[in-house]
Scaffold this active site. Structure first.
Site, PDB file in Angstrom:
ATOM      1  N   ILE A  82     -16.666   3.462  -4.131  1.00 23.91           N
ATOM      2  CA  ILE A  82     -16.560   2.392  -3.129  1.00 23.91           C
ATOM      3  C   ILE A  82     -17.217   2.840  -1.826  1.00 23.91           C
ATOM      4  O   ILE A  82     -17.534   2.029  -0.984  1.00 23.91           O
ATOM      5  CB  ILE A  82     -15.088   1.980  -2.861  1.00 23.91           C
ATOM      6  N   ASP A  83     -17.413   4.165  -1.669  1.00 27.13           N
ATOM      7  CA  ASP A  83     -17.933   4.701  -0.406  1.00 27.13           C
ATOM      8  C   ASP A  83     -19.433   4.442  -0.210  1.00 27.13           C
ATOM      9  O   ASP A  83     -19.933   4.567   0.903  1.00 27.13           O
ATOM     10  CB  ASP A  83     -17.704   6.219  -0.336  1.00 27.13           C
ATOM     11  N   ARG A  88      -2.849  -7.449  21.723  1.00 25.05           N
ATOM     12  CA  ARG A  88      -2.712  -6.079  21.210  1.00 25.05           C
ATOM     13  C   ARG A  88      -4.061  -5.509  20.788  1.00 25.05           C
ATOM     14  O   ARG A  88      -4.951  -6.266  20.397  1.00 25.05           O
ATOM     15  CB  ARG A  88      -1.899  -6.101  19.907  1.00 25.05           C
ATOM     16  N   GLY A 147     -13.539   6.204   3.534  1.00 23.29           N
ATOM     17  CA  GLY A 147     -14.847   6.789   3.851  1.00 23.29           C
ATOM     18  C   GLY A 147     -14.628   8.130   4.510  1.00 23.29           C
ATOM     19  O   GLY A 147     -14.372   8.206   5.706  1.00 23.29           O
ATOM     20  N   GLU A 168     -11.612   6.734   7.681  1.00 24.75           N
ATOM     21  CA  GLU A 168     -10.590   7.791   7.596  1.00 24.75           C
ATOM     22  C   GLU A 168     -11.136   9.174   7.985  1.00 24.75           C
ATOM     23  O   GLU A 168     -10.393  10.037   8.433  1.00 24.75           O
ATOM     24  CB  GLU A 168      -9.992   7.838   6.195  1.00 24.75           C
ATOM     25  N   ARG A 183      -1.547  -1.205  17.569  1.00 25.11           N
ATOM     26  CA  ARG A 183      -0.968  -1.018  16.232  1.00 25.11           C
ATOM     27  C   ARG A 183      -2.066  -0.606  15.258  1.00 25.11           C
ATOM     28  O   ARG A 183      -3.211  -1.031  15.410  1.00 25.11           O
ATOM     29  CB  ARG A 183      -0.365  -2.332  15.712  1.00 25.11           C
ATOM     30  N   GLN A 198      -8.224  -1.350  -0.843  1.00 30.67           N
ATOM     31  CA  GLN A 198      -9.686  -1.515  -0.879  1.00 30.67           C
ATOM     32  C   GLN A 198     -10.284  -1.268  -2.256  1.00 30.67           C
ATOM     33  O   GLN A 198     -11.396  -1.679  -2.549  1.00 30.67           O
ATOM     34  CB  GLN A 198     -10.357  -0.531   0.086  1.00 30.67           C
TER      35      GLN A 198
HETATM   36  O1  F6P Z   1     -14.146   8.383  -3.103  1.00 25.90           O
HETATM   37  C1  F6P Z   1     -13.427   7.219  -3.100  1.00 25.90           C
HETATM   38  C2  F6P Z   1     -12.218   7.287  -2.198  1.00 25.90           C
HETATM   39  O2  F6P Z   1     -11.576   6.042  -2.243  1.00 25.90           O
HETATM   40  C3  F6P Z   1     -12.505   7.712  -0.760  1.00 25.90           C
HETATM   41  O3  F6P Z   1     -12.950   6.668   0.058  1.00 25.90           O
HETATM   42  C4  F6P Z   1     -11.176   8.261  -0.333  1.00 25.90           C
HETATM   43  O4  F6P Z   1     -11.323   9.217   0.682  1.00 25.90           O
HETATM   44  C5  F6P Z   1     -10.652   8.898  -1.572  1.00 25.90           C
HETATM   45  O5  F6P Z   1     -11.295   8.265  -2.658  1.00 25.90           O
HETATM   46  C6  F6P Z   1      -9.155   8.801  -1.707  1.00 25.90           C
HETATM   47  O6  F6P Z   1      -8.786   9.489  -2.833  1.00 25.90           O
HETATM   48  P1  F6P Z   1      -7.349   9.418  -3.525  1.00 25.90           P
HETATM   49  O7  F6P Z   1      -7.190   8.068  -4.131  1.00 25.90           O
HETATM   50  O8  F6P Z   1      -7.395  10.489  -4.551  1.00 25.90           O
HETATM   51  O9  F6P Z   1      -6.357   9.660  -2.437  1.00 25.90           O
END
Ligand code: F6P
Length: 346
Positions: A126-127, A162, A170, A221, A270, A278
């Site tokens: 998804i990234d 807010r 990501g 993230e 917030r 996602q």
């Molecule tokens: O690589 C896909 C992804 O969804 C990233 O965007 C995210 O950092 C990671 O996987 C989260 O991984 P998990 O589901 O193992 O916590």
């Protein structure tokens, strides 16, 4: 020829569409026979198989997740892992593998191909951060989900005056943040590629409040604050644990950002963490189309014994590239692409 299929890494909308296309064309056009390996590289490592024929792939096109299961198992981190995989493939009578995954799963496929395993890769994440392909399936679904969430959060932000911080996935690349932030009309987008300055973010928040609107901040993230130097009024990084592929387990930047903004500007803030929402549910039409085409072309590569390759989207065409080309380097947001979004900040 008997072909093993596996899905590794985070689940992703469109995985089932790939599996369906591989099996339907593999059986119907190339006369191949399939075996499903369960839970990523754990399947061939531990000999975990399932039946995979046309009846098993009926009705799965619109289903999220993967009927094969997934894991983040890294056989190169396990003593004798590679030998066990080779032995299991031989005892299952498997001549070739189709590995569907992101940088980690395909990174393992690349190394196995060098060690003589006949493997074809299908890029998934998804990234959207795999080089070698213009897009990966799953990305469009994730962006649509995040963009819809941003649309919905605008109303609360404005009604309550807010700040709303939306944390999206990501860890290395800010593609989801950039695309959803731009399509959702975010006032600040923070991505891993560009360290952010918390004071500058607060200035943008104040500027937005000078209109009758309220700010929406989209943060990936993996976004990080510019390191706080001594005497500088910055944010600090937190220490994090790593997984089997050495990735930091992320999460929490949204909350930290919201409380920092609240503290510095006095405005109520917030955070909403979209997390696995996602990656969940049914893929968009674009992702079903791309995943299906990847599956069709991957099974053609197997039938032609064109191993060590990954299928990729280039413009409107599906091409084959060496696995290393697809996994060697991450595809990141360039400063120029980020600058396009900056026009709308504040
Ligand atoms: O690589 C896909 C992804 O969804 C990233 O965007 C995210 O950092 C990671 O996987 C989260 O991984 P998990 O589901 O193992 O916590």
């Amino acid at each position: 020829m008997r072909v093993g299929v596996l899905t590794g890494g985070g689940d992703c909308p469109g995985l089932n569409a790939v599996i369906r296309a591989v099996v339907r064309k593999g059986v119907g056009v190339h006369g191949l026979d399939f075996v499903g390996y369960r839970d990523g590289w754990k399947g061939p490592l531990e000999g975990l198989t399932m039946q995979l024929g046309v009846p098993q792939v009926r009705g799965i096109l619109p289903r999220g997740g993967t009927i094969l299961g997934s894991s983040r198992t890294n056989p190169f981190k396990i003593d004798g892992g590679v030998e066990r995989i080779k032995d299991n493939l031989a005892s299952d009578g498997v001549d070739a593998l189709i590995a569907i995954g992101g940088e980690d799963t395909l990174g393992v496929a690349t190394k196995l191909a060098d060690l003589g395993v006949s493997v074809v890769g299908v890029p998934k994440t998804i990234d959207n951060d795999l080089s070698g392909t213009d897009f990966t399936f799953g990305f469009d679904t994730a962006v649509n989900i995040a963009s819809e969430a941003i649309d919905r959060l605008h109303t609360t932000a404005e009604s309550h005056h807010r700040v709303l911080v939306v944390e999206v996935m990501g860890r290395h690349a800010g593609w989801i943040a950039l695309h959803s932030g731009m399509s959702g009309g975010a006032n600040v987008v923070l991505i891993p590629e560009q360290a952010f300055d918390i004071e500058q973010v607060c200035d943008l928040v104040k500027k937005r409040f000078e209109t009758q609107y309220a700010p929406i901040i989209v943060v990936a993230e993996g976004a990080v604050p510019r390191e706080a130097k001594e005497g500088e009024n910055g944010m600090t990084l937190l220490n994090q644990e790593t997984d089997a592929f050495g990735h930091v387990r992320l999460g929490g930047i949204g909350d930290r950002l919201a409380s920092e903004i609240e503290h510095r500007t006095g405005a109520e803030a917030r955070a909403v963490v979209l997390g696995h929402v996602q990656r969940g549910g049914t893929p968009t039409a674009f992702d079903r189309w791309l995943a299906t085409r990847f599956g069709l072309h991957a099974v053609d590569a197997v039938a032609e014994h064109d191993f060590g390759k990954m299928v990729a989207l280039r413009g409107a065409d599906i091409v084959r590239v060496p696995l290393l080309e697809g996994t060697g380097e991450l595809k990141l947001v360039s400063p120029a692409e980020y600058a396009e979004a900056e026009v709308f900040f504040g």
